[in-house]
Every structure is written in C-alpha cells, then in structure tokens.
Design a protein around this motif. Structure first.
Motif, short mmCIF file in Angstrom:
data_model
loop_
_atom_site.label_atom_id
_atom_site.label_comp_id
_atom_site.label_asym_id
_atom_site.label_seq_id
_atom_site.Cartn_x
_atom_site.Cartn_y
_atom_site.Cartn_z
N VAL A 117 3.17 -5.46 -8.06
CA VAL A 117 2.55 -4.70 -6.97
C VAL A 117 3.24 -3.35 -6.77
CG1 VAL A 117 1.98 -4.71 -4.51
CG2 VAL A 117 1.74 -6.80 -5.84
N MET A 118 4.57 -3.37 -6.76
CA MET A 118 5.29 -2.13 -6.43
C MET A 118 5.81 -1.38 -7.66
SD MET A 118 7.33 -3.35 -3.07
CE MET A 118 7.48 -1.69 -2.47
N GLY A 119 5.64 -1.95 -8.81
CA GLY A 119 6.03 -1.26 -10.04
C GLY A 119 7.52 -1.20 -10.29
N LEU A 120 8.31 -2.03 -9.57
CA LEU A 120 9.76 -2.00 -9.78
C LEU A 120 10.12 -3.00 -10.89
CD1 LEU A 120 10.81 -1.95 -6.00
CD2 LEU A 120 10.75 -0.02 -7.56
N HIS A 121 9.71 -2.68 -12.11
CA HIS A 121 9.84 -3.63 -13.22
C HIS A 121 11.29 -3.94 -13.57
CE1 HIS A 121 6.05 -1.23 -14.18
NE2 HIS A 121 5.66 -2.36 -13.61
N THR A 122 12.07 -2.88 -13.75
CA THR A 122 13.45 -3.10 -14.20
C THR A 122 14.27 -3.81 -13.13
OG1 THR A 122 13.81 -0.82 -13.56
CG2 THR A 122 13.63 -1.24 -15.89
N VAL A 173 2.92 1.91 -5.46
CA VAL A 173 1.99 0.85 -5.88
C VAL A 173 1.10 1.29 -7.04
CG1 VAL A 173 1.89 -0.41 -3.70
CG2 VAL A 173 0.38 1.53 -4.05
N ALA A 174 0.83 0.33 -7.91
CA ALA A 174 0.01 0.62 -9.08
C ALA A 174 -1.47 0.71 -8.68
CB ALA A 174 0.21 -0.46 -10.13
N PHE A 175 -1.86 -0.07 -7.68
CA PHE A 175 -3.26 -0.06 -7.23
C PHE A 175 -3.25 -0.34 -5.71
CE2 PHE A 175 -1.92 -3.97 -9.27
CZ PHE A 175 -2.05 -4.90 -8.25
N ASN A 189 0.82 -1.22 0.00
CA ASN A 189 0.00 0.00 0.00
C ASN A 189 0.85 1.26 0.00
OD1 ASN A 189 -2.93 -0.87 0.30
ND2 ASN A 189 -1.89 -2.10 1.85
N MET A 190 2.12 1.10 -0.36
CA MET A 190 3.03 2.24 -0.28
C MET A 190 2.90 3.15 -1.50
SD MET A 190 7.11 2.39 -0.27
CE MET A 190 7.57 1.50 1.16
N GLU A 191 2.13 4.20 -1.32
CA GLU A 191 2.04 5.18 -2.41
C GLU A 191 3.32 6.01 -2.38
OE1 GLU A 191 -1.43 7.43 -3.24
OE2 GLU A 191 -2.74 5.86 -2.47
#
Lengths: 159, 395
Positions: B257-262, B202-204, B197-199
């Motif tokens: 979840v956290m958007g850390l794709h790379t 997080v994507a959602f 839930n860390m804005e």
C-alpha cells in the motif's frame, strides 16, 4: 568468563536501546559521560525511538519548482529517478515542516541553486512546499476531498 | 492453516535443524540483498542526494545537523585530491562491493564491518533523507559485525546476539505501538485511512476505505494490539508463530500500500531470523526435566518455564514413585534435568539449567555451579510448605 562478558555487553547494549526508545536525555548531552553513549548509540542505531506514524499519521509532502524560461513560466514537481531516491527525498521534504523559517528558506535556496544550475536562463525560481491534506473519514464522507495545500513558498530572483 | 503456514516457512527459511549461527547467516544474506538493491536504486541520484552540487548543499546540511560525524568536506580534508562527487561515488561503490559479498554468503569480519561502516557513512552524508530502512539496516549490520568479531572469542556469540536482536525487536514494536496509542487517529481508524491515501507514498488511492469506517477502526486497533503486545506475545510459545505471521502480513501490507518495500523486507527478515529460525534450532537441543508430579510448588514453578521455553524443555512428571525413565529414580527427592548429551543434573544446578534453557540462553546454566546456589535450592526445598506444597511431596 568470556561468555559472562558477552552477556554483560548484550545487556548493556539492550539498556541503551531501551533508553533510546524512551527518548532518553542520555543521548542528547555532551561531555564524555553522555557523549560516549551518544556516539555509541549513533553507531549502533540504539538512539532511535521508533515513533513511526505516531502519535498521528502526518501528511505526505512534495516540492514544486516554478521558473521562467524563454519568457514562459514552467512548473514541475521535483522527483528523482528511482522510487528509493524519491522516498528519501520525500523524507527530507516532510521534515521541512519541523524547521524554523530561516532553515526552511536555506533548504529552498539550496534547491533553487540546484535548479538554476540546470536552467541558468531563468530570471527567478520559486520553490513551493505542498502537503497532501487528507481529511478524516467523516469529513471525507461529508464531501471534503483530499488535496494538495501549499505550506511554504520561497522566491529567489537573479540579481 | 497452521500446516500451510508451517510448510511455507519451512520451504523458505529452515529446511532442517538450524543453529543460531545459521539464523545470523540468513540475516546477513538477506540484508546484503536489500542493501545491494537499495544502493543500486540510489546510484542514478547520487549527485542530487549526496553531493554538494546536489539538492542540499554542505552548508545547509551542516546547519540542519550541526555535529555531523562525517561529511564530504571532512573527507576532503583527509583526501584533498578528492572531489565532492567522487567521494559520494566511491562510497556507493564500496557499499555495493560489501553488499555483494554479503549477498553471496560471505560472513567475514571484513565484509560485515566494511558494510556497516560504509552504510553508516552514507547515513550521515545526508541524514535528513534517512527513513526507517536506513536505521534498521544499520542496526542489523551492527549486530552482524559484532557477531563476526565476537565469534572468534566465544562460541556463545550467536545465541547472545540473536537474543539481543529479539529483545531489540520487542522494544521496537512495543514502543512504536505505545507512541501510536497516544494519537487520536489510531483509535478512530483515521490512521489506516490516512496512511492508505497518503500521496505521494501510496501506489494507488484507497478512498473506498471511507465507506468502511469500522474496518479502518478495527485495522488501526489491531495494529496497536499487534505492536504493543509483541513484546509479550513472542515469548509465549503458542502465540509466537501466529504473532510473527501477523506482523509479517502487516509489513507486506505496508510494502504493497505505501510502497515501503525495502523497509518491509528488512523488518520481515529481522522477525523471521530472530524468532522463527532459532525456534527450530532449539528443538534439537531440548532438555528433559523430571519433577514430582504431585507437588503443587513444582508444578507452579516448572509449568510456566516449560510454557515460555517453546519446546526447549520436555517435562516428565513422576507420580506415586513410578518412573518410566531409567535415569529417574523411583523415589525422586530433587529436581532432575537431563541435557541433550545425556548428562543428568540435580538440585540447584538442575534448576538453574532449567531456567537457562527456558529463556533460550543455555550457557547461563553454568551459573548453577556457583557456590550458594545448591544451598539456596535446599533452603527453598526445606521451606516448600510455605509456598503451598502438600504433605505427599516427595522432594
């Protein structure tokens, strides 16, 4: 002989990696004895301690800018154009909490200067650092909602 | 399930017997693609992030990191005609060129070393913005650059580099798990809840997790077990694949979840190239070890080595003077090792070769020729009864 030299190099590098992960003071000293491993470790990435999200998961942070233009007050969350750039900018904002008051003000002044270059009619610029406070599971279930909380604010006026 | 997992890995990573060199080549291409994507994503924000006209001015960066090895002002001292923005743009351009070459499969010294150097420069141009992916790309590029230089001098460069990457990953996960275990959140489950839930990461929002506290707690503790246990589990052949699969799933979760794709992509690449690809290569170079099946000492020594070897060592126990292989005498009086090219070794040399293959550094087997090894082996064999060998032992 070449192979043995290769293995010795590999083991020596591994020793540095291991020391880096244990937050060894080797990489903090000056002089040739400590400076050389420090530069080597920096080049090779052996100076990391891999403490991602430890010991606890911190809060996400963001930077807001308030300014006046044509007599109206504007507020905007500072975001960059791409996801990758935002991640990097977010890392910088997260690190603000570790800085002393003087350093924090200098960083905010730098951001304000950038903003003034875009909105030069503004009489003042306020840079606000907010962190997203997520309560614990039990607190959330009792009714405390996650919210943005101001952690630092700096105001800069045109003289 | 195992079949599905194997098939997926086979499709994407290793269609046939691959060598350590191939493993590093795959890593090079993968890191090249990630680097290209990362640099391309930063292009629209070069001025904001890396120029002195951007969000962080040079003086502020110098104050935050006093002994910066590289800065725009330093480059301008060397190239006085270059403007601050042109330095940053030139660096990005060079990095894009290097990453394209890597992604297209070039593994030359120039490609890897230039990518490593330019990425290192970018890393220090604004180090306060660095996060996990920057460090791991730097680490991967360093190993690739070193391999590209050393392979001209030694054919053993690839296995040694892969081994060091494996050890490095063990340190990464184990210490990361250890540091996490010092925090209260990781034991109560709040860590997974807060990270989900860390804005603004997080994507959602995942606030529904609050109604499943046990799920969060189990998830957090599983992350700790996975990371702390990584350093040991990957060396046990039966645990290696499931452990790596679990780590890959964890990174996929982090990416989604956290958007850390790379970051996730680089970690998955490192895991697969360090542990899964070389594992396949090893099966083609397996050695066979013949030992006295009755001897308790032989079994105690050889079984653990076979277990950690991950099928690089095939054991053949000889019972009651019966031998099923032509190269093994009926009266076995020493340990024998047959290499993949058909050579048979005995005594101390065979034992050292066995250890070398078990830990996946076959070239260490050459140490078996050192003076004293054979004598040490014979001395051990003479006194084997102290270690639990019974009377029927043939050796």
């Amino acid at each position: 002989m070449k192979n043995i030299a290769l293995i010795i190099f590999g083991l020596a590098h591994f020793v540095l990696v291991f020391h880096g992960a244990l937050k060894s003071p080797w990489f903090r000293g000056g002089g040739l004895l400590q400076g050389a491993p420090r530069y080597y470790a920096d080049l090779t990435g052996a100076d990391n301690w891999y403490g991602f999200f430890s010991p606890n998961v911190g809060s996400g942070s963001r930077l807001k800018v308030c300014w006046t233009e044509m007599g109206r007050v504007h507020t905007q969350v500072l975001e960059l154009n791409t996801h990758e750039a935002n991640l990097r900018f977010g890392t910088m904002v997260d690190q603000l909490s570790n800085l002393d008051a003087n350093q924090k003000r200098n960083v905010c002044a730098s951001v304000a200067g950038y903003w003034w270059s875009k909105h030069n009619d503004s009489t003042y610029i306020e840079v606000i650092v907010e962190r997203f406070a997520v309560p614990s599971i039990s607190e959330y279930r009792k009714g405390t909602a996650p919210a943005w909380v101001i952690s630092y604010k700096a105001r800069f006026e045109k003289v | 399930m195992k079949y599905i997992f194997d098939s997926v890995l086979r499709c994407f990573c290793y269609p046939s017997r691959l060598s350590h060199r191939t493993s590093l080549e795959i890593l090079g291409i993968g890191v090249g693609i990630v680097l290209f994507y990362m640099t391309l994503s930063l292009l629209p924000c070069v001025t904001e992030l890396y120029s002195s006209a951007g969000l962080l001015q040079e003086a502020v960066l110098d104050a935050l990191e006093p002994n910066r090895p590289i800065s725009i002002s330093l480059v301008q001292k060397i190239l006085p005609f270059a403007s601050p923005q042109s330095v940053a743009w030139a660096l990005m351009g060079l990095l894009i060129c290097s990453s394209i070459r890597m992604a297209l499969g070039s593994s030359s010294v120039v490609t890897y070393c230039s990518a490593w150097f330019f990425h290192w420069c970018l890393k220090h141009l604004c180090s306060v913005t660095n996060y996990g992916v920057v460090e791991f790309v730097n680490i991967a590029l360093f190993y690739l650059a070193v391999h590209s230089i050393l392979r001209a001098f030694s054919s053993a460069s690839a296995p040694v580099i892969v081994r060091v990457i494996q050890l490095h990953l063990c340190v990464v996960y184990s210490t990361s798990g250890y540091w996490k275990s010092q925090g209260y959140d990781w034991w109560t489950g709040d860590a997974i809840w807060k990270a989900s839930n860390m804005e603004p990461l997080v994507a959602f929002p995942n606030q529904w997790l609050a109604w499943f506290p046990l799920f969060c707690q189990i998830g957090s503790i599983m992350v700790l077990v996975l990371e702390i246990g990584y350093g040991a589990a990957v060396w046990v052949s039966c645990l290696r694949r499931p452990w790596i699969a679990a780590v890959v799933l964890m990174h996929i979760g982090i990416a989604l979840v956290m958007g850390l794709h790379t970051f996730s992509l680089v970690m998955i690449l490192l895991n697969l190239c360090a542990f899964i690809v070389p594992q396949e290569a090893k099966r083609g170079n397996a050695i066979t070890v013949a030992y006295d099946g009755h001897c308790r000492v032989c079994r105690r020594v050889i079984f653990p080595l076979v277990a950690i070897s991950n099928r690089a060592v095939r054991p053949v126990g000889v019972y009651e003077g019966k031998s099923l292989k032509s190269w093994i005498p009926k009266q076995l009086d020493t340990i024998l090792v047959k290499s993949s090219d058909g050579k048979v070794f005995s005594g101390g040399e065979a034992f050292v070769l066995l250890i070398a293959h078990s830990i996946n550094i076959p070239m260490l087997g050459q140490l078996g020729r050192l003076p004293g090894i054979e004598n040490a082996y014979r001395a051990f064999a003479r006194n084997r009864k102290i270690f639990g060998c019974h009377k029927r032992c043939a050796i």
